[in-house]
Design an enzyme around this catalytic site. Sequence first.
Site, mmCIF file in Angstrom:
data_model
loop_
_atom_site.group_PDB
_atom_site.id
_atom_site.type_symbol
_atom_site.label_atom_id
_atom_site.label_comp_id
_atom_site.label_asym_id
_atom_site.label_seq_id
_atom_site.Cartn_x
_atom_site.Cartn_y
_atom_site.Cartn_z
ATOM 1 N N SER A 151 13.112 2.443 3.548
ATOM 2 C CA SER A 151 13.667 3.051 4.759
ATOM 3 C C SER A 151 14.167 1.948 5.696
ATOM 4 O O SER A 151 13.815 0.780 5.540
ATOM 5 C CB SER A 151 12.592 3.896 5.460
ATOM 6 N N ARG A 179 12.977 3.920 12.894
ATOM 7 C CA ARG A 179 11.806 4.786 12.786
ATOM 8 C C ARG A 179 10.890 4.595 14.009
ATOM 9 O O ARG A 179 11.345 4.190 15.061
ATOM 10 C CB ARG A 179 11.107 4.516 11.454
ATOM 11 N N PRO A 236 0.798 -1.228 0.000
ATOM 12 C CA PRO A 236 0.000 0.000 0.000
ATOM 13 C C PRO A 236 0.830 1.277 0.000
ATOM 14 O O PRO A 236 1.869 1.360 0.665
ATOM 15 C CB PRO A 236 -0.818 -0.107 1.292
ATOM 16 N N ASN A 237 0.349 2.228 -0.767
ATOM 17 C CA ASN A 237 0.910 3.588 -0.885
ATOM 18 C C ASN A 237 2.209 3.663 -1.681
ATOM 19 O O ASN A 237 2.686 4.762 -1.953
ATOM 20 C CB ASN A 237 1.102 4.246 0.497
ATOM 21 N N ASP A 297 0.819 -15.609 6.580
ATOM 22 C CA ASP A 297 0.276 -16.957 6.349
ATOM 23 C C ASP A 297 0.298 -17.310 4.862
ATOM 24 O O ASP A 297 0.565 -18.461 4.497
ATOM 25 C CB ASP A 297 -1.155 -17.062 6.890
ATOM 26 N N ASN A 324 7.807 -5.673 -0.883
ATOM 27 C CA ASN A 324 7.772 -4.603 0.107
ATOM 28 C C ASN A 324 6.314 -4.515 0.542
ATOM 29 O O ASN A 324 5.481 -3.957 -0.173
ATOM 30 C CB ASN A 324 8.231 -3.272 -0.494
ATOM 31 N N ARG A 382 6.795 0.571 13.736
ATOM 32 C CA ARG A 382 7.380 -0.019 12.516
ATOM 33 C C ARG A 382 8.453 -1.066 12.843
ATOM 34 O O ARG A 382 9.038 -1.673 11.961
ATOM 35 C CB ARG A 382 8.020 1.066 11.647
ATOM 36 N N GLU A 433 12.114 -9.789 1.793
ATOM 37 C CA GLU A 433 11.381 -8.594 2.238
ATOM 38 C C GLU A 433 12.285 -7.378 2.035
ATOM 39 O O GLU A 433 13.428 -7.380 2.515
ATOM 40 C CB GLU A 433 11.035 -8.775 3.723
ATOM 41 N N ALA A 464 2.970 -0.759 4.853
ATOM 42 C CA ALA A 464 2.507 -0.749 6.248
ATOM 43 C C ALA A 464 1.939 -2.104 6.687
ATOM 44 O O ALA A 464 1.884 -2.394 7.892
ATOM 45 C CB ALA A 464 1.476 0.358 6.437
ATOM 46 N N HIS A 503 3.702 -4.458 9.255
ATOM 47 C CA HIS A 503 3.590 -4.331 10.704
ATOM 48 C C HIS A 503 2.250 -4.827 11.255
ATOM 49 O O HIS A 503 2.031 -4.784 12.454
ATOM 50 C CB HIS A 503 3.807 -2.866 11.103
ATOM 51 N N ARG A 507 5.518 12.027 -3.168
ATOM 52 C CA ARG A 507 5.374 12.615 -1.831
ATOM 53 C C ARG A 507 6.545 12.121 -0.970
ATOM 54 O O ARG A 507 7.123 11.081 -1.255
ATOM 55 C CB ARG A 507 4.079 12.144 -1.147
ATOM 56 N N HIS A 562 12.636 -3.048 2.218
ATOM 57 C CA HIS A 562 12.092 -1.751 2.644
ATOM 58 C C HIS A 562 13.021 -0.645 2.188
ATOM 59 O O HIS A 562 14.250 -0.772 2.291
ATOM 60 C CB HIS A 562 11.961 -1.688 4.169
ATOM 61 N N TYR A 621 11.422 8.565 1.257
ATOM 62 C CA TYR A 621 11.319 7.469 0.290
ATOM 63 C C TYR A 621 12.032 7.732 -1.042
ATOM 64 O O TYR A 621 11.948 6.917 -1.959
ATOM 65 C CB TYR A 621 9.841 7.128 0.062
#
Length: 149
Positions: A103, A108, A11-12, A88, A75, A112, A99, A78, A81, A19, A101, A24
């Site tokens: 950042s 942070r 997401p995002n 699963d 990635n 997170r 995985e 959010a 977390h 932004r 990320h 990022y």
Amino acid sequence: MKMRILVIHGPNLNMLGKREPEIYGSSTLDDVNARLAKEAKELGAEVEFFQSNSEGEIVGRIQAAMDSAEGILINPGAYTHTSIAIRDAILSTGLPVVEAHISNIYKREDFRQRSYVSGVALAVVSGFGAESYSLGLRGLVDYLKKAGS
Ligand code: CA2
């Protein structure tokens, strides 16, 4: 030996480069994917990309990867977390998952600092900006090459 890697952006991440460049970076998601496609080709792998803001869609795509990929670079955004469902789904495929990320999630906010994905991942790369994806791809392809030889 086939090496098809599914790259999942949570997401995002469709907002990348648009932004919060201080956290990022300034590359867009298309920039990141173009770079990964080029690097995958150099490594002898194929990549497919998927971005979704929906947890259920991500779970569905992970399940479908069982028949269409040898590994997943994700990635989870959010959902890293919060999502036992994504954890699963990863376990249910049995595929190696890296995985990534942008950042460093460990320097942070407290919320997170827990990842539900790390415990079922082959490896985690966090904090190298968009380069985290490239490093993760390279590690995953190396792993698959060794596993297949
Ligand atoms: O550092 C990462 O890659 C994260 O997975 C990014 C997630 C965040 O919730 C994780 O804790 C760490 C957020 C992705 C949001 O991406 C944006 C990009 C540009 C502008 C706004 C959001």
